[in-house]
Design a protein around this motif. Structure first.
Motif, PDB file in Angstrom:
ATOM      1  N   ASN A   1      15.850 -19.582  92.668  1.00  0.00           N
ATOM      2  CA  ASN A   1      16.084 -20.296  91.477  1.00  0.00           C
ATOM      3  C   ASN A   1      15.357 -20.288  90.343  1.00  0.00           C
ATOM      4  O   ASN A   1      15.398 -21.011  89.348  1.00  0.00           O
ATOM      5  CB  ASN A   1      16.677 -21.737  91.871  1.00  0.00           C
ATOM      6  CG  ASN A   1      17.529 -22.184  92.610  1.00  0.00           C
ATOM      7  OD1 ASN A   1      18.526 -21.395  92.908  1.00  0.00           O
ATOM      8  ND2 ASN A   1      17.477 -23.032  93.737  1.00  0.00           N
ATOM      9  N   MET A   2      14.848 -19.017  90.063  1.00  0.00           N
ATOM     10  CA  MET A   2      13.931 -18.938  88.757  1.00  0.00           C
ATOM     11  C   MET A   2      14.381 -17.671  88.187  1.00  0.00           C
ATOM     12  O   MET A   2      14.853 -16.505  88.617  1.00  0.00           O
ATOM     13  CB  MET A   2      12.577 -18.468  89.112  1.00  0.00           C
ATOM     14  CG  MET A   2      12.004 -19.908  89.954  1.00  0.00           C
ATOM     15  SD  MET A   2      11.189 -21.113  88.610  1.00  0.00           S
ATOM     16  CE  MET A   2       9.946 -20.192  87.695  1.00  0.00           C
ATOM     17  N   TYR A   3      14.537 -17.727  86.815  1.00  0.00           N
ATOM     18  CA  TYR A   3      15.025 -16.871  86.036  1.00  0.00           C
ATOM     19  C   TYR A   3      13.832 -16.087  85.198  1.00  0.00           C
ATOM     20  O   TYR A   3      12.939 -16.592  84.912  1.00  0.00           O
ATOM     21  CB  TYR A   3      15.828 -17.071  84.831  1.00  0.00           C
ATOM     22  CG  TYR A   3      17.343 -17.744  85.309  1.00  0.00           C
ATOM     23  CD1 TYR A   3      18.232 -16.768  85.938  1.00  0.00           C
ATOM     24  CD2 TYR A   3      17.533 -18.823  85.053  1.00  0.00           C
ATOM     25  CE1 TYR A   3      19.392 -17.174  86.339  1.00  0.00           C
ATOM     26  CE2 TYR A   3      18.902 -19.459  85.598  1.00  0.00           C
ATOM     27  CZ  TYR A   3      19.884 -18.370  86.271  1.00  0.00           C
ATOM     28  OH  TYR A   3      20.845 -19.076  86.660  1.00  0.00           O
ATOM     29  N   LYS A   4      13.743 -14.591  85.144  1.00  0.00           N
ATOM     30  CA  LYS A   4      13.029 -13.843  84.250  1.00  0.00           C
ATOM     31  C   LYS A   4      13.637 -13.434  83.010  1.00  0.00           C
ATOM     32  O   LYS A   4      14.646 -12.872  82.926  1.00  0.00           O
ATOM     33  CB  LYS A   4      12.715 -12.615  85.085  1.00  0.00           C
ATOM     34  CG  LYS A   4      11.865 -11.764  84.034  1.00  0.00           C
ATOM     35  CD  LYS A   4      11.408 -10.193  84.997  1.00  0.00           C
ATOM     36  CE  LYS A   4      10.647  -9.304  84.152  1.00  0.00           C
ATOM     37  NZ  LYS A   4      10.565  -7.822  84.710  1.00  0.00           N
ATOM     38  N   LEU A   5      12.969 -14.030  81.745  1.00  0.00           N
ATOM     39  CA  LEU A   5      13.674 -13.960  80.685  1.00  0.00           C
ATOM     40  C   LEU A   5      12.940 -12.471  79.832  1.00  0.00           C
ATOM     41  O   LEU A   5      11.432 -12.867  79.620  1.00  0.00           O
ATOM     42  CB  LEU A   5      13.750 -14.955  79.897  1.00  0.00           C
ATOM     43  CG  LEU A   5      14.524 -14.949  78.316  1.00  0.00           C
ATOM     44  CD1 LEU A   5      15.187 -16.215  77.861  1.00  0.00           C
ATOM     45  CD2 LEU A   5      13.384 -14.702  77.455  1.00  0.00           C
TER      46      LEU A   5
ATOM     47  N   MET B   1       8.018  -8.720  75.865  1.00  0.00           N
ATOM     48  CA  MET B   1       7.708  -9.668  76.683  1.00  0.00           C
ATOM     49  C   MET B   1       8.440 -10.298  77.568  1.00  0.00           C
ATOM     50  O   MET B   1       9.688 -10.265  77.528  1.00  0.00           O
ATOM     51  CB  MET B   1       7.169 -10.849  75.499  1.00  0.00           C
ATOM     52  CG  MET B   1       6.251 -10.246  74.567  1.00  0.00           C
ATOM     53  SD  MET B   1       5.549 -11.641  73.301  1.00  0.00           S
ATOM     54  CE  MET B   1       4.636 -12.616  74.469  1.00  0.00           C
ATOM     55  N   SER B   2       7.851 -10.710  78.625  1.00  0.00           N
ATOM     56  CA  SER B   2       8.662 -11.266  79.856  1.00  0.00           C
ATOM     57  C   SER B   2       8.051 -12.469  80.220  1.00  0.00           C
ATOM     58  O   SER B   2       6.703 -12.754  80.182  1.00  0.00           O
ATOM     59  CB  SER B   2       8.862 -10.391  81.034  1.00  0.00           C
ATOM     60  OG  SER B   2       9.606  -9.155  80.673  1.00  0.00           O
ATOM     61  N   VAL B   3       8.863 -13.661  80.493  1.00  0.00           N
ATOM     62  CA  VAL B   3       8.250 -14.817  81.038  1.00  0.00           C
ATOM     63  C   VAL B   3       9.335 -15.395  82.289  1.00  0.00           C
ATOM     64  O   VAL B   3      10.319 -14.797  82.125  1.00  0.00           O
ATOM     65  CB  VAL B   3       8.377 -15.914  79.742  1.00  0.00           C
ATOM     66  CG1 VAL B   3       7.310 -15.664  78.698  1.00  0.00           C
ATOM     67  CG2 VAL B   3       9.850 -16.233  79.197  1.00  0.00           C
ATOM     68  N   THR B   4       9.040 -16.261  82.660  1.00  0.00           N
ATOM     69  CA  THR B   4       9.815 -16.994  83.852  1.00  0.00           C
ATOM     70  C   THR B   4      10.229 -18.516  83.534  1.00  0.00           C
ATOM     71  O   THR B   4       9.407 -19.303  82.755  1.00  0.00           O
ATOM     72  CB  THR B   4       9.161 -16.950  85.316  1.00  0.00           C
ATOM     73  OG1 THR B   4       8.192 -17.534  85.081  1.00  0.00           O
ATOM     74  CG2 THR B   4       8.919 -15.151  85.596  1.00  0.00           C
ATOM     75  N   GLY B   5      11.213 -19.166  84.017  1.00  0.00           N
ATOM     76  CA  GLY B   5      11.429 -20.155  83.817  1.00  0.00           C
ATOM     77  C   GLY B   5      12.655 -20.892  84.798  1.00  0.00           C
ATOM     78  O   GLY B   5      13.478 -19.849  85.465  1.00  0.00           O
TER      79      GLY B   5
ATOM     80  N   ALA C   1      12.490 -21.061  80.093  1.00  0.00           N
ATOM     81  CA  ALA C   1      11.964 -19.871  79.894  1.00  0.00           C
ATOM     82  C   ALA C   1      11.538 -19.561  78.366  1.00  0.00           C
ATOM     83  O   ALA C   1      10.411 -19.005  77.929  1.00  0.00           O
ATOM     84  CB  ALA C   1      12.769 -18.680  80.267  1.00  0.00           C
ATOM     85  N   SER C   2      12.513 -20.166  77.552  1.00  0.00           N
ATOM     86  CA  SER C   2      12.170 -19.954  76.112  1.00  0.00           C
ATOM     87  C   SER C   2      10.985 -20.686  75.781  1.00  0.00           C
ATOM     88  O   SER C   2      10.431 -20.227  74.834  1.00  0.00           O
ATOM     89  CB  SER C   2      13.530 -20.357  75.261  1.00  0.00           C
ATOM     90  OG  SER C   2      14.675 -19.436  75.665  1.00  0.00           O
TER      91      SER C   2
END
Length: 388
Positions: free
Chosen positions: A48-52, A80-84, A90-91
């Motif tokens: 249940n984690m998104y990669k943005l 750039m990539s982050v997770t949330g 994530a933002s």
């Protein structure tokens, strides 16, 4: 007295000017981090984690900026990539890694991986629906594979990679071979109980990207796709767009082919059925699409036998049968495989047969078995020039 009046008027003018407010919340462009494209994937190994992933242009390194020559694609953008747990989460994580405030008013592409789309994108779209910065003309697309691959491609024809995709889709819509599916169109389709949504379906490569057709949704969950050849009759029946060229074997020849290019498409929908209230079954209710296509012969690898009149009649019949075959194949896939009305047929039924059909049926269940037929009329305008 005149001077006194002038003084009073000037005083009142100055008092009124003091009430005018300035741009107290202004923010210079140089103080913003503009995101031009967003990609959303699932995090590997986490359910249940998104990669943005975001693509941020660097203005000073774009050719022509400040009168200086720019660098290549690698230098013109920052990836750039982050997770949330959610898009907003994530933002927020992305904002903590930037020295300026994120600005989404220039975001033109929202890329969503097929894996995410098949799980459902209602929670993702909710975040963009509520954000006033998001443009309704943004292009949401479904990516076969990873959405981050689309943002990381490096086409040699343009500095900012995602602009390549934007131009591909925009030019395709103008030519009538790619659906004009913006964020605004998607929001309308998901808010209307008479229709199902669809989005453009693409695949990213290292150096470019290819449009592969449309992703078909049921609700906000992707259930399948139509390839390019299956999408073109959809455009003709639904939007009166010309679609792509039709290339078929040429009868009476050995290995010969002929290509037909549509130019003008006119579609009429005929609905059969009683308007008497209370009818609860399909009996008597059916629709037929009558599609007239005018176009040119743009290629003929061998010359067929017969007079010009006979050749024209033969070719018109040949393309009529081929286009009807493609349209019926598309309808069979939508009804029997996906049960998804991306044709907007439910909108017409509710408008013309509300009392006798719509109010007594669950369209999202009944669409699968509803009688739909299609009939084409092909008219050749030009056969082109040839050498004798």
């Amino acid at each position: 007295m005149a001077k006194g009046r002038v003084s009073v008027c000037c005083l009142l003018l100055f008092l009124m000017m003091s009430l005018l407010t300035g741009c107290w919340d202004r923010r210079e462009l140089e103080e913003r981090t503009s995101v031009i494209a967003i990609g959303i994937d699932m995090v590997e190994g986490k359910k249940n984690m998104y990669k943005l992933t975001v693509q941020i242009p660097i203005p000073i390194k774009i050719a022509g900026s400040s009168g200086q020559g720019g660098g290549g694609n690698k230098d013109a953008v920052k990836i750039m990539s982050v997770t949330g747990k959610t898009v907003v989460d994530a933002s927020n994580n992305l904002q903590q890694r930037l020295n300026q405030r994120i600005f989404l008013g220039h975001t033109r592409v929202l890329a969503i991986s097929e894996e995410v789309a098949r799980r459902g994108i209602d929670d993702i779209i909710d975040a963009f629906r509520r954000d006033p910065q998001i443009r309704r003309l943004m292009w949401p697309v479904i990516v076969q594979g990873k959405a981050s691959d689309l943002l990381e491609m490096k086409p040699g024809l343009i500095q900012i990679p995602v602009v390549f995709l934007m131009d591909l889709i925009e030019n395709g819509t103008k030519m009538g071979i790619i659906p004009d599916q913006t964020m605004g169109e998607y929001l309308i389709q998901t808010s209307n109980e008479t229709m199902q949504p669809m989005l453009n379906y693409v695949k990213a490569y290292k150096d470019d990207v290819k449009w592969k057709g449309v992703a078909v949704f049921r609700g906000q969950k992707m259930v399948g796709s139509l390839n390019d050849i299956q999408t073109w009759p959809l455009l003709q029946l639904r939007d009166e767009k010309r679609g792509g060229d039709v290339v078929v074997p040429l009868p009476g020849t050995k290995g010969g082919y002929v290509a037909f290019r549509p130019h003008f498409v006119t579609t009429k929908l005929k609905m059969n059925g009683s308007h008497a209230a209370g009818q609860k079954h399909h009996n008597g209710h059916a629709v037929t699409y009558f599609c007239e296509v005018q176009g040119d012969i743009v290629e003929m690898t061998q010359k067929p036998q017969g007079s010009p009149e006979e050749v024209i009649r033969m070719l018109q019949k040949l393309f009529k049968e081929e286009m009807e075959k493609r349209a019926r194949k598309m309808l069979d896939i939508l009804q029997n495989q996906y049960n998804s009305d991306i044709l907007k047929l439910g909108l017409a039924l509710r408008g013309h047969h509300y009392n006798d059909y719509w109010r007594h049926h669950n369209w999202f269940k009944d669409f699968k078995e509803f009688p739909i037929d299609v009939k084409y009329t092909v008219k050749l305008r030009r056969l082109g020039m040839e050498m004798h």
